[in-house]
Design a protein around this motif. Structure first.
Motif, PDB file in Angstrom:
ATOM      1  N   TYR A  98      -5.999 -70.965-105.188  1.00 35.88           N
ATOM      2  CA  TYR A  98      -6.863 -70.926-103.769  1.00 35.88           C
ATOM      3  C   TYR A  98      -7.658 -69.706-103.393  1.00 35.88           C
ATOM      4  O   TYR A  98      -7.540 -69.218-104.222  1.00 35.88           O
ATOM      5  CB  TYR A  98      -5.458 -70.755-102.151  1.00 35.88           C
ATOM      6  N   THR A 133     -10.055 -72.411 -99.455  1.00 36.46           N
ATOM      7  CA  THR A 133     -10.058 -72.124 -98.171  1.00 36.46           C
ATOM      8  C   THR A 133     -10.703 -71.237 -97.065  1.00 36.46           C
ATOM      9  O   THR A 133     -11.284 -70.711 -97.407  1.00 36.46           O
ATOM     10  CB  THR A 133      -8.527 -71.777 -97.834  1.00 36.46           C
ATOM     11  N   ALA A 178      -8.844 -76.622 -97.946  1.00 36.44           N
ATOM     12  CA  ALA A 178      -8.516 -75.987 -97.045  1.00 36.44           C
ATOM     13  C   ALA A 178      -8.584 -75.258 -95.579  1.00 36.44           C
ATOM     14  O   ALA A 178      -9.537 -74.696 -96.398  1.00 36.44           O
ATOM     15  CB  ALA A 178      -7.177 -75.427 -97.317  1.00 36.44           C
ATOM     16  N   GLN A 223      -7.612 -72.285 -92.812  1.00 34.65           N
ATOM     17  CA  GLN A 223      -6.227 -71.097 -92.509  1.00 34.65           C
ATOM     18  C   GLN A 223      -6.961 -70.923 -91.107  1.00 34.65           C
ATOM     19  O   GLN A 223      -7.732 -70.574 -90.691  1.00 34.65           O
ATOM     20  CB  GLN A 223      -6.903 -70.220 -93.734  1.00 34.65           C
TER      21      GLN A 223
END
Length: 218
Positions: free
Chosen positions: A24, A51, A73, A75
């Motif tokens: 990531y 991310t 992704a 967060q």
């Protein structure tokens, strides 16, 4: 054990770090951060999950950044509610991972995690400090002995080469640690990662869990 390198900012450095193939790579979309990312995203290997890191952003802003930068992704580093996460889940493509962050100290109440288990893919535990993240300090990992769930999580907060032995010790436990998240302790300056330090981290992390005798945290 997965590795996330967060707080990327500069295109040339992003490409250099990308050549190490972390699992990531984190890009912070919070304007108050010294690592705020608003540049052009260079082409990265497809194996790296880009991310986006957000702090109390709107669902619309998150969806826009996901589309603009082809994020895999998101967060959530703010005070996002269970309902917010649930609605965001319905707005994003099913393959976009949602990582919900919780800032931890000695008094952290793990009971608050339960409602989030069905609306996010992973938790991330960071050190509670003045900023939403990037405080550069570790919390007492012994508190994770109270973790009541099997939801996989990222371990974050002030992890550097000096902490890797402790990381490997906690990997011997039954905790469902999915990844470690590194940032400030691998930097030359905010957002600019030290490639030589990052080259050292992968060989130092235990990855063959089949050879580990699991114990309980004490």
């Amino acid at each position: 054990m997965k590795l996330k390198i967060c707080g990327m900012k500069y295109p040339d450095n992003i490409l250099e770090v990308g050549s190490l193939l972390p699992d990531y790579m984190g890009f912070i979309f919070w304007e108050k951060s010294a690592r705020y990312f608003d540049g052009a995203m260079p082409n990265l290997p497809q194996s790296i999950k880009k991310t986006g890191v957000f702090v109390n952003a709107s669902q619309g802003e998150i969806a826009t950044k996901v589309a603009q930068y082809d994020l895999q992704a998101v967060q959530l580093h703010g005070h996002e509610s269970v309902v917010f996460c649930q609605e965001l889940r319905s707005k994003l493509a099913k393959n976009i991972e949602i990582i919900k962050v919780f800032s931890v100290n000695a008094d952290f109440d793990f009971d608050q995690l339960h409602p989030f288990e069905t609306v996010c893919d992973y938790f991330l535990f960071d050190t509670k400090g003045k900023l939403p993240g990037g405080n550069g300090t570790t919390f007492d990992w012994k508190v994770l002995a109270k973790y009541p769930s099997q939801k996989p999580f990222f371990l974050s907060g002030g992890i550097g080469l000096d902490e890797i032995d402790l990381v490997n010790e906690i990997l011997k436990t039954d905790l469902p640690i999915y990844a470690i998240d590194v940032n400030s302790k691998f930097e030359i300056e905010a957002g600019l990662k030290n490639i030589n330090l990052l080259r050292e981290i992968h060989p130092k992390i235990s990855t063959d869990n089949s050879r580990i005798v699991r114990t309980n945290i004490k």
